[in-house]
Design an enzyme around this catalytic site. Structure first.
Site, PDB file in Angstrom:
ATOM      1  NE  ARG A  29      -3.133   0.219   3.197  1.00 20.87           N
ATOM      2  CZ  ARG A  29      -4.352   0.665   2.893  1.00 20.87           C
ATOM      3  NH1 ARG A  29      -5.158  -0.051   2.131  1.00 20.87           N
ATOM      4  NH2 ARG A  29      -4.782   1.815   3.371  1.00 20.87           N
ATOM      5  NE  ARG A  81       6.286   8.843  -4.442  1.00 22.57           N
ATOM      6  CZ  ARG A  81       5.459   9.266  -3.496  1.00 22.57           C
ATOM      7  NH1 ARG A  81       5.898   9.988  -2.488  1.00 22.57           N
ATOM      8  NH2 ARG A  81       4.170   8.969  -3.547  1.00 22.57           N
ATOM      9  NE  ARG A 113      -4.407  -5.975  15.479  1.00 22.92           N
ATOM     10  CZ  ARG A 113      -3.938  -6.376  16.645  1.00 22.92           C
ATOM     11  NH1 ARG A 113      -4.277  -7.555  17.163  1.00 22.92           N
ATOM     12  NH2 ARG A 113      -3.119  -5.576  17.331  1.00 22.92           N
ATOM     13  NE  ARG A 157      -2.875   5.699  12.300  1.00 18.19           N
ATOM     14  CZ  ARG A 157      -3.245   5.243  11.109  1.00 18.19           C
ATOM     15  NH1 ARG A 157      -2.465   5.383  10.057  1.00 18.19           N
ATOM     16  NH2 ARG A 157      -4.407   4.658  10.934  1.00 18.19           N
ATOM     17  CD  GLU A 208      -5.048   5.535  14.771  1.00 15.81           C
ATOM     18  OE1 GLU A 208      -5.166   6.555  14.069  1.00 15.81           O
ATOM     19  OE2 GLU A 208      -4.886   4.403  14.289  1.00 15.81           O
ATOM     20  CE1 TYR A 215      -6.367  -0.954   5.480  1.00 13.70           C
ATOM     21  CE2 TYR A 215      -4.526  -2.453   5.223  1.00 13.70           C
ATOM     22  CZ  TYR A 215      -5.026  -1.246   5.645  1.00 13.70           C
ATOM     23  OH  TYR A 215      -4.186  -0.325   6.222  1.00 13.70           O
ATOM     24  CG  ASP A 253      -7.469   2.769   0.777  1.00 15.74           C
ATOM     25  OD1 ASP A 253      -7.345   2.605   2.003  1.00 15.74           O
ATOM     26  OD2 ASP A 253      -6.521   2.663  -0.019  1.00 15.74           O
TER      27      ASP A 253
END
Ligand code: UDP
Length: 366
Positions: free
Chosen positions: A171, A175, A248, A279, A299, A347, A349
């Protein structure tokens, strides 16, 4: 009163369906067990800040059709997600890019970064990555894996990286340019006015019953409509009769601080294993907020158990196989269509949720 459709769950999938159905002259009743609409994209206004109550959501897509679709319901700001990863006292840019590598190794050119990664993976002999660990190591080498991936991933998923599917790490972009944009997508932003507004608009003129648990009132609700769009957990729909799918869950510790700016960024990932949360989100920065106070959410990730909120399906081989068994039952249903992250055990988006809903609408409503 009878309806054409009973929509179970007022999240994005259900709301898109209800909107499209209404456009085609169909009647819908939406039932939602929570006391509000919008599923996990719901935002709560606290001290003039949109707080992403069920986790941060950043809209991104490369699909122009989906981008145009959501823009009917909201204008989007120019937020670009660029999380910071904190490993002990070291700060790195995400996703993995030249800023990350430069900080990690004190180098400046793409060739230097590529050479270091190549030297770190040469002796691993990974030809086809079989799991998340092998995938991550073969993409970015040992240093980045150890500092920025291993601890975070094991906290988020509660599993060893060797026991997780490799797609999870794919995901994230990798680069060799200096570019901290977390997504490769063509379009990105946060809806001005918050996500809840989008769902409010989708559901405008549609009957919604909040605080209504479908599974507790199944018979009477089923009797109200010809067909059912079910966006809850597919295994729960069948009373877990084939086994329990793993999810989860996430717990948020949210607090308001009497300062303007806590961490200088919307998202800071704590990638070391020893910090218990994954996070910290500082919500105002998604919208360039200038409020005098700030709201942060830590979290904490945990294994889902009955009664918890499910967030992430654990799409490993074992669960995917069990899902396929449930899906075989679902495919035989005459009146029920399953969808969304929980109904499809994927999962997804947000853009993929909308795309899946619209695809189903094409089949169902035409
Ligand atoms: N990930 C990581 N380190 C990070 C951020 C992400 O190793 O600092 C990995 C982790 O395995 C995570 C996956 O990348 O589960 C996907 O992260 P993403 O940010 O897409 O997760 P989401 O925002 O959906 O929770």
């Amino acid at each position: 009163m009878r309806y054409d459709y009973l929509v179970v769950g007022a999240g994005l999938y259900g709301a898109v369906f209800a909107y499209e159905a209404k456009k085609k002259g169909k009647t819908c009743l939406v039932v939602e067990k929570r006391n509000h609409i919008a599923g996990n994209i719901y935002c709560e206004d606290i001290s003039d800040i949109h707080v992403h109550k069920y986790g941060a959501h950043i809209f991104h897509t490369s699909d122009k059709k989906i981008w145009d679709y959501v823009n009917q319901f909201a204008e989007f700001n120019n937020y670009i997600n660029s999380p910071i990863a904190r490993y002990k006292d070291e700060l790195y840019n995400l996703p993995f890019n030249m800023n990350t590598f430069s900080k990690m190794w004190g180098i400046t050119t793409p060739k230097e970064a590529q050479d270091i990664i190549a030297s770190q993976i040469a002796d691993l002999h990974i030809t086809e990555p079989k799991n998340l660990e092998e995938q991550a190591l073969s993409l970015v080498g040992r240093d980045v894996y150890e500092k920025l991936i291993k601890g975070y991933t094991e906290k988020q998923w509660g599993r060893d990286c060797k026991d997780l599917p490799s797609f999870i790490i794919k995901r994230l972009p990798l680069r060799f340019i200096y570019d901290n944009n977390y997504f490769n997508d063509r379009y990105q932003g946060i809806p001005i006015g918050g996500y809840t507004k989008i769902v409010e608009k989708l559901l405008e003129g549609i009957e919604v019953r909040l605080n209504t648990n479908y599974l507790e009132h199944r018979q009477e609700l089923d009797a109200l409509a010809d067909k059912i769009i079910y966006t809850g957990m597919i295994d729960q729909f069948y009373d877990y009769k084939l086994g329990v799918l793993e999810y989860r869950s996430v717990r948020f510790e949210t607090e308001e601080l009497p300062i303007e700016n806590y961490q200088g960024n919307a998202v800071v990932n704590y990638t070391e294993r020893e910090v218990p949360y994954t996070r910290i989100i500082e919500h105002k920065h998604f919208e360039f907020g200038k409020q005098p106070t700030t709201i942060i959410s830590r979290e904490y990730s945990s294994e889902w158990k009955k009664g918890d909120e499910p967030y992430y399906p654990v799409n490993n081989d074992k669960n995917n196989a069990l899902y396929e068994e449930y899906k075989a039952l679902a495919d035989k249903e005459q009146r029920v269509i399953f969808g969304g992250r929980l109904g499809g055990y994927k999962y997804y988006d947000m853009d993929k949720v909308i795309a899946a809903a619209l695809e189903m609408c094409e089949e169902e409503l035409n």
